[in-house]
Design an enzyme around this catalytic site. Sequence first.
Site, PDB file in Angstrom:
ATOM      1  N   ASP A  65      26.549 -42.932 -26.560  1.00 16.20           N
ATOM      2  CA  ASP A  65      26.986 -44.202 -26.393  1.00 16.20           C
ATOM      3  C   ASP A  65      26.375 -44.870 -25.511  1.00 16.20           C
ATOM      4  O   ASP A  65      25.225 -44.610 -25.258  1.00 16.20           O
ATOM      5  CB  ASP A  65      28.754 -43.854 -25.835  1.00 16.20           C
ATOM      6  CG  ASP A  65      28.650 -43.312 -24.490  1.00 16.20           C
ATOM      7  OD1 ASP A  65      27.680 -42.890 -23.885  1.00 16.20           O
ATOM      8  OD2 ASP A  65      29.817 -42.885 -24.011  1.00 16.20           O
ATOM      9  N   HIS A  66      26.846 -45.952 -24.739  1.00 11.02           N
ATOM     10  CA  HIS A  66      26.338 -46.854 -23.913  1.00 11.02           C
ATOM     11  C   HIS A  66      25.995 -46.203 -22.566  1.00 11.02           C
ATOM     12  O   HIS A  66      24.954 -46.548 -22.115  1.00 11.02           O
ATOM     13  CB  HIS A  66      26.970 -48.091 -23.189  1.00 11.02           C
ATOM     14  CG  HIS A  66      28.598 -47.738 -22.920  1.00 11.02           C
ATOM     15  ND1 HIS A  66      29.462 -47.091 -23.525  1.00 11.02           N
ATOM     16  CD2 HIS A  66      29.086 -47.406 -21.574  1.00 11.02           C
ATOM     17  CE1 HIS A  66      30.530 -46.778 -22.609  1.00 11.02           C
ATOM     18  NE2 HIS A  66      30.231 -47.091 -21.638  1.00 11.02           N
ATOM     19  N   CYS A 108      26.207 -38.871 -23.959  1.00  9.83           N
ATOM     20  CA  CYS A 108      26.978 -39.882 -23.511  1.00  9.83           C
ATOM     21  C   CYS A 108      26.976 -39.469 -21.824  1.00  9.83           C
ATOM     22  O   CYS A 108      26.031 -38.993 -21.404  1.00  9.83           O
ATOM     23  CB  CYS A 108      28.662 -39.680 -24.015  1.00  9.83           C
ATOM     24  SG  CYS A 108      29.518 -37.989 -23.326  1.00  9.83           S
ATOM     25  N   GLY A 109      27.738 -40.221 -21.066  1.00 10.98           N
ATOM     26  CA  GLY A 109      27.631 -39.910 -19.550  1.00 10.98           C
ATOM     27  C   GLY A 109      27.541 -38.464 -19.325  1.00 10.98           C
ATOM     28  O   GLY A 109      26.880 -38.045 -18.461  1.00 10.98           O
ATOM     29  N   THR A 110      28.568 -37.539 -19.620  1.00  8.95           N
ATOM     30  CA  THR A 110      28.721 -36.318 -19.195  1.00  8.95           C
ATOM     31  C   THR A 110      28.305 -35.102 -20.415  1.00  8.95           C
ATOM     32  O   THR A 110      27.862 -33.883 -20.099  1.00  8.95           O
ATOM     33  CB  THR A 110      29.999 -35.797 -18.943  1.00  8.95           C
ATOM     34  OG1 THR A 110      31.015 -36.172 -19.882  1.00  8.95           O
ATOM     35  CG2 THR A 110      30.372 -36.551 -17.560  1.00  8.95           C
ATOM     36  N   GLY A 111      28.023 -35.833 -21.599  1.00  4.32           N
ATOM     37  CA  GLY A 111      28.082 -35.029 -22.817  1.00  4.32           C
ATOM     38  C   GLY A 111      29.299 -34.386 -23.331  1.00  4.32           C
ATOM     39  O   GLY A 111      29.226 -33.853 -24.257  1.00  4.32           O
ATOM     40  N   GLY A 129      32.774 -35.744 -23.728  1.00  6.88           N
ATOM     41  CA  GLY A 129      33.502 -36.560 -24.839  1.00  6.88           C
ATOM     42  C   GLY A 129      32.659 -36.469 -26.325  1.00  6.88           C
ATOM     43  O   GLY A 129      33.336 -36.284 -27.128  1.00  6.88           O
ATOM     44  N   HIS A 141      22.430 -17.102 -29.162  1.00  6.13           N
ATOM     45  CA  HIS A 141      23.827 -16.316 -29.536  1.00  6.13           C
ATOM     46  C   HIS A 141      24.842 -17.177 -30.409  1.00  6.13           C
ATOM     47  O   HIS A 141      25.510 -16.565 -31.052  1.00  6.13           O
ATOM     48  CB  HIS A 141      24.245 -16.104 -28.162  1.00  6.13           C
ATOM     49  CG  HIS A 141      23.645 -14.943 -27.371  1.00  6.13           C
ATOM     50  ND1 HIS A 141      24.249 -14.233 -26.397  1.00  6.13           N
ATOM     51  CD2 HIS A 141      22.558 -14.572 -27.466  1.00  6.13           C
ATOM     52  CE1 HIS A 141      23.506 -13.717 -25.765  1.00  6.13           C
ATOM     53  NE2 HIS A 141      22.271 -13.557 -26.581  1.00  6.13           N
ATOM     54  N   ARG A 191      24.722  -9.071 -34.340  1.00  8.95           N
ATOM     55  CA  ARG A 191      26.097  -9.037 -33.843  1.00  8.95           C
ATOM     56  C   ARG A 191      26.716 -10.686 -33.578  1.00  8.95           C
ATOM     57  O   ARG A 191      27.844 -10.621 -33.761  1.00  8.95           O
ATOM     58  CB  ARG A 191      26.414  -8.317 -32.694  1.00  8.95           C
ATOM     59  CG  ARG A 191      25.692  -8.978 -31.530  1.00  8.95           C
ATOM     60  CD  ARG A 191      25.812  -7.842 -30.115  1.00  8.95           C
ATOM     61  NE  ARG A 191      25.344  -8.545 -28.859  1.00  8.95           N
ATOM     62  CZ  ARG A 191      24.323  -8.811 -28.298  1.00  8.95           C
ATOM     63  NH1 ARG A 191      23.285  -8.087 -29.092  1.00  8.95           N
ATOM     64  NH2 ARG A 191      24.035  -9.071 -27.189  1.00  8.95           N
ATOM     65  N   HIS A 192      25.716 -11.358 -33.465  1.00  6.83           N
ATOM     66  CA  HIS A 192      25.950 -12.838 -33.133  1.00  6.83           C
ATOM     67  C   HIS A 192      26.633 -13.508 -34.527  1.00  6.83           C
ATOM     68  O   HIS A 192      27.411 -14.310 -34.390  1.00  6.83           O
ATOM     69  CB  HIS A 192      24.910 -13.657 -32.453  1.00  6.83           C
ATOM     70  CG  HIS A 192      24.358 -12.821 -31.160  1.00  6.83           C
ATOM     71  ND1 HIS A 192      25.174 -12.775 -30.073  1.00  6.83           N
ATOM     72  CD2 HIS A 192      23.204 -12.250 -30.586  1.00  6.83           C
ATOM     73  CE1 HIS A 192      24.430 -12.104 -28.941  1.00  6.83           C
ATOM     74  NE2 HIS A 192      23.472 -11.857 -29.644  1.00  6.83           N
TER      75      HIS A 192
END
Length: 150
Positions: free
Chosen positions: A8-9, A65-68, A70, A98, A132-133
């Site tokens: 995004d922006h 995005c700004g924080t990742g 959303g 994992h 196992r993963h």
Amino acid sequence: MKIAIGADHGGVDLKDAVKTYLIEQGLEVEDFGTNSNESCDYPIYGEKVGEAVSFGDCDRGIVICGTGLGISMAANKVPGIRCAVCTNEFMAAMSREHNDANVLALGARVLGEGLAMRIVKVWLDTEFAGGRHQRRIDKIHDIEKKYTKS
């Protein structure tokens, strides 16, 4: 390897830097936008990248995005996507080793460009451990199937 990328922006500048890095590494990149700092809605780009990976048009994806947060939530709504927000190299390695994460989410307002590039490198270079993963990935897939209308 073909990488889908979108932002995004709030993440467009970091997206452009990551795209340049990926191309310099010899990877093919499909850019789903945005290409502007003008306000836009992150779910559009999370969905586009998620679809490209889910449909097999791209091998993996990166969303920003700004924080990742959303944009990762949007990408994770696409069936078959395991998008991980990573803020350091250890998280990037574990998300692949994992969790077999097929989409990486970055926060442009959280990470500096240098750290972001190190995270991308580790994420691209780390293989899924299986074993196992795989059982746990199968359980995630079972949850997804349970709530997906057919």
